[in-house]
Design an enzyme around this catalytic site. Sequence first.
Site: not given
Length: 257
Positions: A96, A232
């Site tokens: 990320s 995610h």
Amino acid sequence: MNQPAVAPSRWLRWYRRSADPRVRLVCFPHAGGAASMFRDWPQWLPEDVEVIGVCYPGRQDRVMEPCIDDMGVLSTRIADVLQPFAGQRLALFGHSMGASVAYEVALRLQQRTGGVPAGRLFVSGQLPPHRVTPDDAHLRGDEAIRDEVRRLGDPNAGTVLDDPDLLELVMPAIRADFRLIGTYLPRPPTRLSTPISAYTGSEDEDVPVEGLREWAAATGTAFDHRVSPGGHFYLLDDPEALVKDLAGHLAVGSVVG
């Protein structure tokens, strides 16, 4: 070579040391994350692979230090610390926000050395620099930031967000990270002389596979990608599968350096 202004021990956490490492795998956590998320990784990697987590200011034993909310400043300071390793068998992994930081660190090492900054760059759960979509949560206050953390689905975040005492302790770092990534604006990528491997979760709407593939524009050499089940934070659902895939890329003869 200039010595780093801050001792490497402040920035780096060794989860496995080796007297003569074949590869040093340096890992960059996500926004609000900590180096400790990588502490279990050595069990799935060969013994000659050092595992190092990057500890950003404002968290863990650096909790009293001012946080850094600017990508250029953060990546430059980490590059200062990693510069003695550049040109050796170094690999970078980031998830990320950490993927963007790892790319920027590799870019700075390449600019300084004029050579290969790392044997491989692993990027996870993030779009490449020309496709990033900055979020404005940092402009909308703490509740908006907390909502975004919940939306991303970090399974470890719920306990922190629901505990007022813990939240007060970690919120400065989360604010800084969201400002850092929220002000990291799209730009044409500078090609690295480092192979890139990119990862995403099959249900990660922020990083669809077609966007992930565009990391190929950020390297002048080899590129590959992998989609794993999950959202995610797919890597927390099955860390062993991810780390074993990294191990394959880090096998003897597959790392530049």
